[in-house]
Enzyme design. Structure first.
Site, PDB file in Angstrom:
ATOM      1  N   ASN A 138       2.032  -5.095  -3.264  1.00 48.26           N
ATOM      2  CA  ASN A 138       0.632  -5.404  -2.955  1.00 48.26           C
ATOM      3  C   ASN A 138      -0.133  -4.128  -2.581  1.00 48.26           C
ATOM      4  O   ASN A 138       0.360  -3.309  -1.804  1.00 48.26           O
ATOM      5  CB  ASN A 138       0.617  -6.369  -1.758  1.00 48.26           C
ATOM      6  CG  ASN A 138      -0.756  -6.916  -1.441  1.00 48.26           C
ATOM      7  OD1 ASN A 138      -1.443  -7.445  -2.323  1.00 48.26           O
ATOM      8  ND2 ASN A 138      -1.192  -6.792  -0.188  1.00 48.26           N
ATOM      9  N   GLU A 184      -6.324 -10.540  -1.532  1.00 52.72           N
ATOM     10  CA  GLU A 184      -7.186 -10.320  -0.349  1.00 52.72           C
ATOM     11  C   GLU A 184      -8.658 -10.250  -0.747  1.00 52.72           C
ATOM     12  O   GLU A 184      -9.411  -9.407  -0.265  1.00 52.72           O
ATOM     13  CB  GLU A 184      -6.766  -9.014   0.357  1.00 52.72           C
ATOM     14  CG  GLU A 184      -5.303  -8.977   0.734  1.00 52.72           C
ATOM     15  CD  GLU A 184      -4.885  -7.731   1.512  1.00 52.72           C
ATOM     16  OE1 GLU A 184      -5.765  -6.999   2.011  1.00 52.72           O
ATOM     17  OE2 GLU A 184      -3.674  -7.482   1.610  1.00 52.72           O
ATOM     18  N   ASP A 196     -12.419 -10.238  -1.118  1.00 51.71           N
ATOM     19  CA  ASP A 196     -13.704 -10.370  -0.428  1.00 51.71           C
ATOM     20  C   ASP A 196     -14.658  -9.400  -1.096  1.00 51.71           C
ATOM     21  O   ASP A 196     -14.283  -8.299  -1.468  1.00 51.71           O
ATOM     22  CB  ASP A 196     -13.608 -10.181   1.103  1.00 51.71           C
ATOM     23  CG  ASP A 196     -12.959  -8.884   1.554  1.00 51.71           C
ATOM     24  OD1 ASP A 196     -12.692  -8.004   0.712  1.00 51.71           O
ATOM     25  OD2 ASP A 196     -12.729  -8.731   2.765  1.00 51.71           O
ATOM     26  N   GLU A 219       0.791  -1.242   0.000  1.00 50.43           N
ATOM     27  CA  GLU A 219       0.000   0.000   0.000  1.00 50.43           C
ATOM     28  C   GLU A 219       0.817   1.282   0.000  1.00 50.43           C
ATOM     29  O   GLU A 219       0.603   2.182   0.825  1.00 50.43           O
ATOM     30  CB  GLU A 219      -0.978  -0.022   1.191  1.00 50.43           C
ATOM     31  CG  GLU A 219      -1.909  -1.217   1.131  1.00 50.43           C
ATOM     32  CD  GLU A 219      -2.836  -1.345   2.342  1.00 50.43           C
ATOM     33  OE1 GLU A 219      -2.800  -0.485   3.233  1.00 50.43           O
ATOM     34  OE2 GLU A 219      -3.608  -2.325   2.377  1.00 50.43           O
ATOM     35  N   HIS A 229     -10.567  -6.017  -2.402  1.00 50.83           N
ATOM     36  CA  HIS A 229     -11.636  -5.733  -1.428  1.00 50.83           C
ATOM     37  C   HIS A 229     -12.757  -5.003  -2.180  1.00 50.83           C
ATOM     38  O   HIS A 229     -12.755  -3.780  -2.272  1.00 50.83           O
ATOM     39  CB  HIS A 229     -11.107  -4.878  -0.269  1.00 50.83           C
ATOM     40  CG  HIS A 229     -10.076  -5.584   0.551  1.00 50.83           C
ATOM     41  ND1 HIS A 229     -10.376  -6.719   1.287  1.00 50.83           N
ATOM     42  CD2 HIS A 229      -8.762  -5.348   0.746  1.00 50.83           C
ATOM     43  CE1 HIS A 229      -9.278  -7.138   1.907  1.00 50.83           C
ATOM     44  NE2 HIS A 229      -8.287  -6.326   1.583  1.00 50.83           N
TER      45      HIS A 229
END
Ligand code: 9MR
Length: 375
Positions: free
Chosen positions: A225, A288, A290, A181, A260
């Site tokens: 990432n 990640e 979801d 990030e 996300h």
């Protein structure tokens, strides 16, 4: 025609007819059998289903490796520690590394023959303050003037953290989110301005981290990432940052798209981003995933299932560059987005329509469920 001969012809005709019919029947029932083999007993396994495409991973923690153990065993070929391998998990106090907690997750992966992703070495969050303090305990990143001595100190800490952690896990962790990030949400900048790493070391912190990581474990796959880097507001700045690292010969092997998302977010944007990152020659991990929905009516869950189906159909289409897809959790009972119901299993750890939807992305979730459960 003599009576007997007529009878004989009649019998032959009947015999031939019967034979043709029975052969026909035989062939047809065989064809039917090919179309619909008996469903395998029990639940399908995601890692079996996706084994020719990519690893299927899950983020786990100390609690879910117990509470969700049977789901881990059946479905996942890769694990990520949700928090335990972050700097505050491994080096809360300078020079005192504590691997015991993370080891419980890594050892599970090793014992079960699962891949282990390392998350994460360099991040602005979940990193103890001492990393950024000078010898007098003052925050270096908040100083008006940062000295060369300050910079040197922080650089050494960055390198020492990477060296100790990667050396310890060499051979067990195959891929690392080396930097997490770093891209700014503010379109005026490429890099996040509030990161202490950036404020102290400038953009060079990325290069320092990746070079050190490669030196320590040359076999590890090194990833950058981040979230939303598949969205137009961040995509081009991320490409620019990665391209400049690659141009300098910095060892970076892949990009992690966190994923996300929420039901309805554009998958066309995701496809564009996959193509662009692949053009850089980078491997892609979805790290990640979801996909949230507030609507948990039957209709809401069906919409979520359809979105998951389309997402996995897209990942399969690009499985030459997407080598791993990790979900950020297993069930809605244990997720960082408790109000968004974003995972494949519900709060009772039962498979949701979203689970059935990705079992076979060419079919509807209802068809898949009926096929496996015989309902
Ligand atoms: O899921 C993690 C949650 O338990 C922590 O409280 C949170 C703290 O920052 O981090 C979550 O994981 C994050 C991941 O490490 C990086 N990308 C965003 C994830 C969700 O916040």
């Amino acid at each position: 025609m003599p009576k007997n001969k007529g009878k004989l012809v009649c019998m032959v005709v009947v015999f031939v007819l019967a034979l043709t019919l029975s052969v026909g029947c035989f062939t047809r029932s065989n064809a039917e059998a090919d179309d619909q083999p008996a469903p395998p007993p029990g639940m399908p396994s995601l890692k079996e289903i996706y084994k020719d495409y990519f690893e299927i991973g899950a983020a786990v923690n100390l609690s879910t490796i117990n509470t969700h153990r049977s789901l881990i065993d059946l479905h996942f070929s890769s694990l990520t520690a949700e928090n335990e391998m972050k700097p505050e998990g491994l080096q809360r106090t300078e020079g005192r590394f504590s691997f015991q907690i993370a080891d419980r997750i890594v050892n599970l992966a090793v014992d079960q023959g699962l891949k282990m992703r390392g998350h994460t070495l360099v991040w602005h969050a979940q990193t103890p303050g001492w990393f950024f303090q000078d010898k007098n305990g003052n925050r270096i990143d908040q100083k008006a003037v940062i000295t060369e001595e300050d910079r040197q100190l922080v650089r050494e800490r960055l390198e020492s953290h990477i060296e100790n952690v990667m050396q310890y896990y060499a051979g067990k962790v195959y891929a690392w989110d080396v930097v997490n990030e770093a891209i700014s949400d503010d379109g005026r900048y490429i890099l996040r301005q509030d990161s202490p790493w950036f404020r102290i070391l400038g953009e060079e912190f990325l290069e320092i981290a990746f070079r050190k990581a490669h030196e320590v474990d040359p076999d590890a796959k090194l990833f950058y990432n981040d979230y939303n880097i598949e969205r137009p507001y961040k995509l081009n700045r991320t490409i620019q940052m990665l391209q400049s690292l690659l141009d300098k010969g910095v060892p970076i092997h892949g990009v992690g798209i966190q994923g996300h998302w929420s039901v309805g977010d554009s998958l066309a944007e995701v496809e564009q981003a996959i193509k662009k990152y692949a053009e850089l020659g980078l491997e892609i991990h979805i790290t990640e995933l979801d996909i949230g929905t507030r609507d948990i009516s039957a209709q809401g869950l069906a919409r979520q299932a359809e979105y998951y189906r389309q997402a996995f159909a897209l990942f399969k289409k690009y499985s030459d560059v997407i080598t791993s897809v990790t979900l950020w959790g297993i069930s809605d009972a244990a997720t960082w987005r408790p109000n968004d119901n974003p995972l494949l299993f519900d709060k009772n750890r039962e498979p949701k329509p979203a689970f059935w939807a990705i079992v076979d992305t060419d079919k509807s979730w209802e068809e898949n469920k009926a096929y496996y459960l015989g309902e």
